[in-house]
Design a protein around this motif. Sequence first.
Motif, short mmCIF file in Angstrom:
data_model
loop_
_atom_site.label_atom_id
_atom_site.label_comp_id
_atom_site.label_asym_id
_atom_site.label_seq_id
_atom_site.Cartn_x
_atom_site.Cartn_y
_atom_site.Cartn_z
N LYS A 1 -24.00 -39.40 1.29
CA LYS A 1 -24.90 -39.52 0.12
C LYS A 1 -25.04 -38.20 -0.61
O LYS A 1 -25.08 -38.15 -1.84
N HIS A 2 -25.08 -37.11 0.16
CA HIS A 2 -25.27 -35.78 -0.44
C HIS A 2 -23.95 -35.02 -0.61
O HIS A 2 -23.97 -33.84 -0.97
N ASP A 3 -22.83 -35.69 -0.33
CA ASP A 3 -21.51 -35.07 -0.46
C ASP A 3 -21.43 -33.77 0.34
O ASP A 3 -21.03 -32.73 -0.17
N THR A 4 -21.84 -33.85 1.60
CA THR A 4 -21.80 -32.68 2.47
C THR A 4 -21.38 -33.13 3.86
O THR A 4 -20.94 -34.26 4.05
N THR A 5 -21.50 -32.27 4.83
CA THR A 5 -21.05 -32.58 6.19
C THR A 5 -22.22 -33.04 7.06
O THR A 5 -23.37 -32.68 6.81
N PRO A 6 -21.94 -33.81 8.11
CA PRO A 6 -23.00 -34.17 9.05
C PRO A 6 -23.66 -32.95 9.68
O PRO A 6 -24.86 -32.95 9.94
N GLU A 7 -22.87 -31.91 9.91
CA GLU A 7 -23.43 -30.69 10.49
C GLU A 7 -24.45 -30.06 9.56
O GLU A 7 -25.54 -29.62 9.99
N ALA A 8 -24.15 -30.03 8.27
CA ALA A 8 -25.09 -29.48 7.30
C ALA A 8 -26.36 -30.31 7.25
O ALA A 8 -27.48 -29.77 7.15
N VAL A 9 -26.22 -31.62 7.35
CA VAL A 9 -27.40 -32.49 7.33
C VAL A 9 -28.28 -32.24 8.54
O VAL A 9 -29.51 -32.16 8.43
N ALA A 10 -27.66 -32.11 9.72
CA ALA A 10 -28.44 -31.86 10.93
C ALA A 10 -29.24 -30.57 10.81
O ALA A 10 -30.43 -30.52 11.18
N LEU A 11 -28.62 -29.53 10.29
CA LEU A 11 -29.32 -28.24 10.16
C LEU A 11 -30.39 -28.31 9.07
O LEU A 11 -31.49 -27.76 9.24
N ALA A 12 -30.10 -29.01 7.98
CA ALA A 12 -31.11 -29.16 6.93
C ALA A 12 -32.29 -29.98 7.42
O ALA A 12 -33.44 -29.69 7.08
N TRP A 13 -32.02 -30.99 8.25
CA TRP A 13 -33.09 -31.80 8.82
C TRP A 13 -34.00 -30.94 9.70
O TRP A 13 -35.24 -31.02 9.61
N LEU A 14 -33.41 -30.09 10.53
CA LEU A 14 -34.20 -29.20 11.37
C LEU A 14 -35.00 -28.22 10.51
O LEU A 14 -36.19 -27.98 10.76
N ALA A 15 -34.36 -27.69 9.48
CA ALA A 15 -35.02 -26.70 8.62
C ALA A 15 -36.18 -27.31 7.84
O ALA A 15 -37.08 -26.59 7.40
N SER A 16 -36.17 -28.64 7.69
CA SER A 16 -37.24 -29.30 6.94
C SER A 16 -38.54 -29.37 7.73
O SER A 16 -39.60 -29.68 7.16
N LYS A 17 -38.48 -29.06 9.02
CA LYS A 17 -39.64 -29.21 9.89
C LYS A 17 -40.39 -27.87 10.00
O LYS A 17 -39.83 -26.89 10.49
N GLU A 18 -41.60 -27.88 9.56
CA GLU A 18 -42.42 -26.66 9.59
C GLU A 18 -42.57 -26.17 11.03
O GLU A 18 -42.87 -26.93 11.94
N GLY A 19 -42.32 -24.88 11.22
CA GLY A 19 -42.50 -24.28 12.53
C GLY A 19 -41.30 -24.37 13.43
O GLY A 19 -41.34 -23.90 14.58
N LEU A 20 -40.19 -24.95 12.94
CA LEU A 20 -38.98 -25.10 13.74
C LEU A 20 -37.85 -24.30 13.12
O LEU A 20 -37.56 -24.43 11.92
N VAL A 21 -37.21 -23.45 13.91
CA VAL A 21 -36.01 -22.73 13.47
C VAL A 21 -34.88 -23.10 14.44
O VAL A 21 -35.13 -23.69 15.49
#
Length: 263
Positions: free
Chosen positions: A201-221
Amino acid sequence: MDAPSLEFPPVGLGTMGIDDPAVIETALELGYRHLDTAQIYENESVVGEGLARALESNAVDRDDVTVATKVWADSLAPEDVRRTTRESRERLGLETVDLIYVHRPIDTYDPERTLPAFDDLVADGFTRHVGVSNFTVDELERAREILDEPIAAHQVEYHPLFQPEGLLEHAREHGYPLVGYAPLSGGRVRDVEAVAEVAAKHDTTPEAVALAWLASKEGLVTIPKASSRAHLEANLEAVELELESADIGRIDGLEREEELFPE
């Protein structure tokens, strides 16, 4: 005790398996500012050499880099904590390590004896901060009761296929970051239908999505491991991807049972 003064960038570098100092040097040149290693990885000297090269070339200032290592479970008796931390400092080439974790609360871990020894590491200038890794909420609460120092970070496995209950909430409540390792599910995120569909959907990789999903969570790096320049760059860029709430919800709703590194 809460509110430690330790902040991480959204993406750091997990170094397990990295055996070439040039990878560390390249990561720092690209903008990584959080290096995570451990005694059991047997590569602290590699991390230290890569950091030394980057410092020598003025690619980075020492004060801008957080270097973390972990005391393994067979060395958590007080005398071993001190001895092995001294050895870690020598291998890393650092007088003071920014963060030292209890790697796992197993084997020689005894909260009443181990944790005061970690307080002593701060008092004696061996480290600036104390962290824990792979703890349960109950183990975190026990540690907070005993430690004089605040828990500066808690490192746990965290990825789309393993989302441990209660740990991020505890981190937020007590003001420390949760550091997620194995964020790409050991490479399996590429085969997770929900992640792959969000990536398409975002024309990117599953790896990028996984990292972006983690980054979306406040307090999680997070601290993905990467060795090639291309992967190092891609992981840094991934957190710029803005997922929609529906995308995040799909991944949040995945079955959470595939733990890669159980005790």
